[in-house]
Motif scaffolding. Sequence first.
Motif, PDB file in Angstrom:
ATOM      1  N   ASN A 220       1.132  -1.046  -0.030  1.00  0.00           N
ATOM      2  CA  ASN A 220      -0.019   0.088   0.273  1.00  0.00           C
ATOM      3  C   ASN A 220       0.774   1.486   0.062  1.00  0.00           C
ATOM      4  O   ASN A 220       1.417   1.492   1.181  1.00  0.00           O
ATOM      5  N   PRO A 221       0.821   2.349  -1.212  1.00  0.00           N
ATOM      6  CA  PRO A 221       2.301   2.912  -1.620  1.00  0.00           C
ATOM      7  C   PRO A 221       1.244   4.162  -0.004  1.00  0.00           C
ATOM      8  O   PRO A 221       2.789   4.895  -0.384  1.00  0.00           O
ATOM      9  N   THR A 222       0.234   3.983   0.200  1.00  0.00           N
ATOM     10  CA  THR A 222      -0.209   5.539   1.197  1.00  0.00           C
ATOM     11  C   THR A 222       0.515   5.564   2.027  1.00  0.00           C
ATOM     12  O   THR A 222       1.011   6.816   2.598  1.00  0.00           O
ATOM     13  N   GLY A 223       1.198   4.633   2.686  1.00  0.00           N
ATOM     14  CA  GLY A 223       1.872   4.970   4.077  1.00  0.00           C
ATOM     15  C   GLY A 223       3.157   5.433   3.720  1.00  0.00           C
ATOM     16  O   GLY A 223       3.824   6.514   4.414  1.00  0.00           O
ATOM     17  N   TYR A 224       3.823   5.024   2.874  1.00  0.00           N
ATOM     18  CA  TYR A 224       5.213   4.954   2.586  1.00  0.00           C
ATOM     19  C   TYR A 224       5.129   6.771   2.124  1.00  0.00           C
ATOM     20  O   TYR A 224       6.595   7.150   2.553  1.00  0.00           O
ATOM     21  N   LYS A 225       4.234   6.979   1.180  1.00  0.00           N
ATOM     22  CA  LYS A 225       4.628   8.125   0.544  1.00  0.00           C
ATOM     23  C   LYS A 225       4.138   9.229   1.663  1.00  0.00           C
ATOM     24  O   LYS A 225       4.732  10.327   1.910  1.00  0.00           O
ATOM     25  N   VAL A 226       3.721   9.199   2.956  1.00  0.00           N
ATOM     26  CA  VAL A 226       3.175  10.569   4.206  1.00  0.00           C
ATOM     27  C   VAL A 226       4.205   9.818   4.619  1.00  0.00           C
ATOM     28  O   VAL A 226       4.234  10.954   5.230  1.00  0.00           O
ATOM     29  N   LEU A 227       4.888   8.929   5.220  1.00  0.00           N
ATOM     30  CA  LEU A 227       6.117   9.253   5.708  1.00  0.00           C
ATOM     31  C   LEU A 227       6.870   9.718   5.538  1.00  0.00           C
ATOM     32  O   LEU A 227       7.551  10.613   5.869  1.00  0.00           O
ATOM     33  N   VAL A 228       7.411   9.866   3.867  1.00  0.00           N
ATOM     34  CA  VAL A 228       8.429  10.489   3.156  1.00  0.00           C
ATOM     35  C   VAL A 228       8.368  11.943   2.914  1.00  0.00           C
ATOM     36  O   VAL A 228       9.331  12.745   2.964  1.00  0.00           O
ATOM     37  N   PHE A 229       6.872  12.299   2.595  1.00  0.00           N
ATOM     38  CA  PHE A 229       6.987  13.587   2.478  1.00  0.00           C
ATOM     39  C   PHE A 229       6.567  14.078   3.956  1.00  0.00           C
ATOM     40  O   PHE A 229       7.036  15.253   4.116  1.00  0.00           O
ATOM     41  N   ALA A 230       6.256  13.638   5.398  1.00  0.00           N
ATOM     42  CA  ALA A 230       6.329  13.974   6.832  1.00  0.00           C
ATOM     43  C   ALA A 230       8.214  14.207   6.849  1.00  0.00           C
ATOM     44  O   ALA A 230       8.467  14.952   7.424  1.00  0.00           O
ATOM     45  N   ILE A 231       8.934  13.051   6.120  1.00  0.00           N
ATOM     46  CA  ILE A 231      10.457  13.751   6.356  1.00  0.00           C
ATOM     47  C   ILE A 231      10.628  14.740   5.712  1.00  0.00           C
ATOM     48  O   ILE A 231      12.049  15.420   6.763  1.00  0.00           O
ATOM     49  N   SER A 232      10.468  14.571   4.432  1.00  0.00           N
ATOM     50  CA  SER A 232      10.446  15.951   3.607  1.00  0.00           C
ATOM     51  C   SER A 232      10.950  17.070   4.702  1.00  0.00           C
ATOM     52  O   SER A 232      11.647  18.012   4.059  1.00  0.00           O
ATOM     53  N   ALA A 233       9.939  17.291   4.727  1.00  0.00           N
ATOM     54  CA  ALA A 233       8.990  18.777   5.295  1.00  0.00           C
ATOM     55  C   ALA A 233       9.833  19.031   6.400  1.00  0.00           C
ATOM     56  O   ALA A 233      10.176  19.925   6.773  1.00  0.00           O
ATOM     57  N   ALA A 234      10.116  18.044   7.479  1.00  0.00           N
ATOM     58  CA  ALA A 234      10.541  18.078   8.282  1.00  0.00           C
ATOM     59  C   ALA A 234      12.587  18.560   8.421  1.00  0.00           C
ATOM     60  O   ALA A 234      12.747  19.216   8.605  1.00  0.00           O
ATOM     61  N   LEU A 235      12.843  18.016   6.944  1.00  0.00           N
ATOM     62  CA  LEU A 235      14.034  18.478   6.974  1.00  0.00           C
ATOM     63  C   LEU A 235      14.069  19.857   6.798  1.00  0.00           C
ATOM     64  O   LEU A 235      15.124  20.998   6.667  1.00  0.00           O
ATOM     65  N   ALA A 236      12.891  20.102   5.591  1.00  0.00           N
ATOM     66  CA  ALA A 236      13.078  21.737   4.765  1.00  0.00           C
ATOM     67  C   ALA A 236      12.228  22.465   6.855  1.00  0.00           C
ATOM     68  O   ALA A 236      13.057  24.161   6.348  1.00  0.00           O
ATOM     69  N   GLY A 237      11.840  22.286   6.981  1.00  0.00           N
ATOM     70  CA  GLY A 237      12.003  22.713   8.552  1.00  0.00           C
ATOM     71  C   GLY A 237      13.312  22.795   9.724  1.00  0.00           C
ATOM     72  O   GLY A 237      13.025  24.048   9.815  1.00  0.00           O
TER      73      GLY A 237
END
Length: 362
Positions: A220-237
């Motif tokens: 189920n790609p949903t969970g993986y995409k949510v996780l990587v999007f969150a990590i990417s946003a954390a790096l941006a922060g």
Amino acid sequence: MALILIAVMPLILSDFRLDLLHRYLALAIVALGIDLIWGYTGLLSLGHGIFFALGGYAIAMHIKLQIPETASSQLPDFMGLYGVTELPWFWGPFSSFPVTAIAIILIPGILAAFLGYLVFRNRIRGVYFSILTQAATIVFFNFFNGQQKLFNGTNGLTDFQTLLGFPISNPNTQYGFYVITVILLAASYLLCRWLTSGRFGRLLIAIRDDESRVRFSGYNPTGYKVLVFAISAALAGLGGALFTLRAGIISPRAMDIAFSIEMVIWVAVGGRATLIGAILGALLVNYGKSFLSEQFPEIWLFFQGALFLIVVLVLPNGIVGWLRTEAGNFIRRITGHPRYVITYPQLAEDPEIQRERETLEP
């Protein structure tokens, strides 16, 4: 490379150039997050300015709350201009540095996870995902821009004095921030390399290349995409907070659509799905912009646009991508040697292939 940046660059660069390098290294952390979500997962986000600004506002709110006890008011200076008499409730936790340090990463990450879940669970992707992130940028920009009492509106938060008792404008303090930025950039790179080098990384690439097949394979790609999007946003922060410490200001301009698009350009120039290319692209593009604006103040934007067009047309895989795939053949061509030809000699030596040939021969 981190040791060179820490020990050597301050000796060979002027204070002004070192200041620029400090800022661009902070932006390189943001570029790593963009490469993780776009280069490896195939999700083009045009709204990372939101997460960048949230990290910047978090550290700025903490600094603005470092008010001497002898001051006539225990509120940030701008609030008195708008008749605020009591500190807003959500400002309170930012008086603690540990809470602020966690919030710099956690707030952008949670927001991205929430937005990502709403989007990805409905299987929205491609250009529609990009449009949604851009629309979110407009919403947050207008919100922060109109909140004079809470965030000083379009002026943003500025006039930083001390952090943990150290004067922010002091050169020694700024060098300490520079060292911390280099260390965190190296740690961010290692984190992204670890995420993309194993099974998780292969799954991200599979989602990028053929999400439907990934679903048919039982994932189920949903969970993986949510996780990587969150990590990417954390790096941006994180990058936003470090950049704010050096720039001395954070305002809604950080959420401008053009800035979010510029982040994508850094990765495109350096090379998608390379990580080191994201860092290189952030440094080259920003230094190029600084150099062109100094040398050609009236027409530098035309040069910048021309460079981007050249990179897109001539180097579609970015600088690092070109070095990995085409540089060898380019050098052999200009030196008069034949190009490398990709062959598979092991097929001819495979016993099963030989048996098939004997069987099929008349």
